[in-house]
Design an enzyme around this catalytic site. Structure first.
Site, PDB file in Angstrom:
ATOM      1  N   THR A  15       0.861  -1.106  -0.087  1.00 43.62           N
ATOM      2  CA  THR A  15      -0.033   0.048   0.008  1.00 43.62           C
ATOM      3  C   THR A  15       0.730   1.430  -0.047  1.00 43.62           C
ATOM      4  O   THR A  15       0.558   2.208  -0.457  1.00 43.62           O
ATOM      5  CB  THR A  15      -0.966   0.163   0.969  1.00 43.62           C
ATOM      6  OG1 THR A  15      -0.273   0.098   2.355  1.00 43.62           O
ATOM      7  CG2 THR A  15      -1.938  -1.241   1.127  1.00 43.62           C
ATOM      8  N   ASN A  16       2.169   1.183   0.662  1.00 41.76           N
ATOM      9  CA  ASN A  16       2.932   2.371   0.273  1.00 41.76           C
ATOM     10  C   ASN A  16       3.430   2.626  -1.070  1.00 41.76           C
ATOM     11  O   ASN A  16       3.811   3.665  -1.386  1.00 41.76           O
ATOM     12  CB  ASN A  16       4.152   2.167   1.481  1.00 41.76           C
ATOM     13  CG  ASN A  16       3.539   2.753   2.876  1.00 41.76           C
ATOM     14  OD1 ASN A  16       3.324   3.764   3.130  1.00 41.76           O
ATOM     15  ND2 ASN A  16       3.599   1.716   3.954  1.00 41.76           N
ATOM     16  N   ASN A 109      13.563   4.353   4.610  1.00 41.79           N
ATOM     17  CA  ASN A 109      12.619   3.141   5.108  1.00 41.79           C
ATOM     18  C   ASN A 109      11.163   3.998   5.549  1.00 41.79           C
ATOM     19  O   ASN A 109      11.688   5.144   6.413  1.00 41.79           O
ATOM     20  CB  ASN A 109      13.301   2.132   6.115  1.00 41.79           C
ATOM     21  CG  ASN A 109      12.516   1.176   6.619  1.00 41.79           C
ATOM     22  OD1 ASN A 109      11.627   0.625   5.800  1.00 41.79           O
ATOM     23  ND2 ASN A 109      12.486   1.200   7.844  1.00 41.79           N
ATOM     24  N   HIS A 111       8.672   3.016   8.667  1.00 38.32           N
ATOM     25  CA  HIS A 111       8.504   2.274   9.957  1.00 38.32           C
ATOM     26  C   HIS A 111       7.247   2.950  10.709  1.00 38.32           C
ATOM     27  O   HIS A 111       6.989   3.966  10.925  1.00 38.32           O
ATOM     28  CB  HIS A 111       9.579   2.206  10.630  1.00 38.32           C
ATOM     29  CG  HIS A 111       9.584   1.484  11.965  1.00 38.32           C
ATOM     30  ND1 HIS A 111       9.886   0.004  11.753  1.00 38.32           N
ATOM     31  CD2 HIS A 111       9.241   1.291  13.249  1.00 38.32           C
ATOM     32  CE1 HIS A 111       9.522  -0.641  12.825  1.00 38.32           C
ATOM     33  NE2 HIS A 111       9.198   0.255  13.826  1.00 38.32           N
ATOM     34  N   GLU A 145      22.092  -0.049  11.724  1.00 38.91           N
ATOM     35  CA  GLU A 145      21.349  -0.741  12.905  1.00 38.91           C
ATOM     36  C   GLU A 145      19.927  -0.678  12.278  1.00 38.91           C
ATOM     37  O   GLU A 145      19.562   0.162  11.756  1.00 38.91           O
ATOM     38  CB  GLU A 145      21.620   0.314  13.975  1.00 38.91           C
ATOM     39  CG  GLU A 145      21.398  -0.481  15.314  1.00 38.91           C
ATOM     40  CD  GLU A 145      21.499   0.683  16.680  1.00 38.91           C
ATOM     41  OE1 GLU A 145      20.697   0.860  17.365  1.00 38.91           O
ATOM     42  OE2 GLU A 145      22.734   1.328  16.387  1.00 38.91           O
TER      43      GLU A 145
HETATM   44  C1  GAR Z   1       3.867  -0.760   6.652  1.00 40.78           C
HETATM   45  O1  GAR Z   1       3.154  -0.662   7.850  1.00 40.78           O
HETATM   46  C2  GAR Z   1       5.528  -0.456   6.805  1.00 40.78           C
HETATM   47  O2  GAR Z   1       5.571   0.716   7.770  1.00 40.78           O
HETATM   48  C3  GAR Z   1       5.985  -1.826   7.613  1.00 40.78           C
HETATM   49  O3  GAR Z   1       5.233  -2.738   6.889  1.00 40.78           O
HETATM   50  C4  GAR Z   1       3.918  -2.344   6.485  1.00 40.78           C
HETATM   51  C5  GAR Z   1       3.831  -2.481   5.027  1.00 40.78           C
HETATM   52  O4  GAR Z   1       2.754  -2.387   4.469  1.00 40.78           O
HETATM   53  N1  GAR Z   1       7.096  -1.639   7.715  1.00 40.78           N
HETATM   54  C6  GAR Z   1       7.718  -2.197   8.858  1.00 40.78           C
HETATM   55  O5  GAR Z   1       7.471  -2.830   9.818  1.00 40.78           O
HETATM   56  C7  GAR Z   1       9.459  -2.176   8.690  1.00 40.78           C
HETATM   57  N2  GAR Z   1      10.210  -2.567   9.739  1.00 40.78           N
HETATM   58  P1  GAR Z   1       2.568  -2.098   2.699  1.00 40.78           P
HETATM   59  O6  GAR Z   1       3.170  -3.368   2.376  1.00 40.78           O
HETATM   60  O7  GAR Z   1       1.010  -1.966   2.609  1.00 40.78           O
HETATM   61  O8  GAR Z   1       2.918  -0.714   2.377  1.00 40.78           O
END
Ligand code: GAR
Length: 203
Positions: A15-16, A109, A111, A145
């Site tokens: 979705t991102n 990234n 998060h 990190e």
């Molecule tokens: C999102 O909430 C992103 O922030 C998270 O995974 C999801 C992906 O959603 N990422 C992490 O947790 C990274 N540590 P999406 O596939 O619908 O964009």
């Protein structure tokens, strides 16, 4: 003005990625998606990319004997598309120090927490379990990190009394879809300066 070429790395629903695809459709948006890479064959985000006629590559980590070899293959693909910025968007693989060091300052990234709180794979569960009253999302440059590196921007949401993981995740995700295209725009417009552990955002 030429547009900043980005690669979006995904592992799941994307979705991102969709928010970035939609932003890139605006004529005045200063970035374009050159390539989408997934480490999973079944990632729904691949369909989103195909529908938008964006080149896709599946690079399955299980086909490689080490993290370094997997990362080297990604680096080869990314470089061959002339990519200037890598956007991790739900990409659930740790990257080798070598890859991260090579791309430092050119890899970001998103998060789903207000870092440095709740690093890791299930930030929304951790936020609900801890009982914080405000959570949100963070876009940051990637450093060696996990879930660390200079923060570009954050957006907040309230955590409500009856929230479970999914309710909070949905509220945070709405903000992610605003934050990620905005962060990419700021970088493409050369308004983000890394200053040690921080960034300075220029007006
Ligand atoms: C999102 O909430 C992103 O922030 C998270 O995974 C999801 C992906 O959603 N990422 C992490 O947790 C990274 N540590 P999406 O596939 O619908 O964009």
């Amino acid at each position: 003005m030429s547009k900043l070429k980005i690669a979006v790395l995904i592992s799941g629903g994307g979705t991102n990625l969709q928010a970035l695809i939609d932003a890139c459709k605006q004529p005045d948006y200063p970035a374009e998606i050159a390539l989408v890479i997934s480490n999973r064959t079944d990632a729904y985000g691949l369909k989103r990319a195909e529908e938008a006629h964006i080149p896709t590559k599946i690079i399955n980590h299980k086909d490689f004997s080490s993290r370094e070899k997997f990362d080297a293959q990604m680096d080869k693909e990314i470089s061959s598309y002339g990519v200037e910025l890598i956007c991790l968007a739900g990409f659930m693989r740790l990257l080798s120090d070598e890859f991260v060091t090579k791309w430092f300052g050119k890899m970001i990234n998103i998060h789903p927490s207000l870092l440095p709180a709740f690093k890791g794979a299930d930030a929304n569960s951790d936020a609900v379990a801890y009982g914080v009253k405000i959570s949100g999302c963070t876009v940051h440059f990637v450093s060696t990190e996990m879930d660390s590196g200079p923060i570009i921007l954050q957006r907040t949401v309230p955590v409500l009394n009856d929230d479970d993981r999914d309710a909070l995740a949905a509220r945070v995700l709405e903000q992610e879809h605003l934050a990620y295209p905005e962060a990419v725009r700021l970088i493409a417009e050369e308004k983000v300066v890394i200053d040690g552990y921080k960034t300075i955002i220029e007006d």
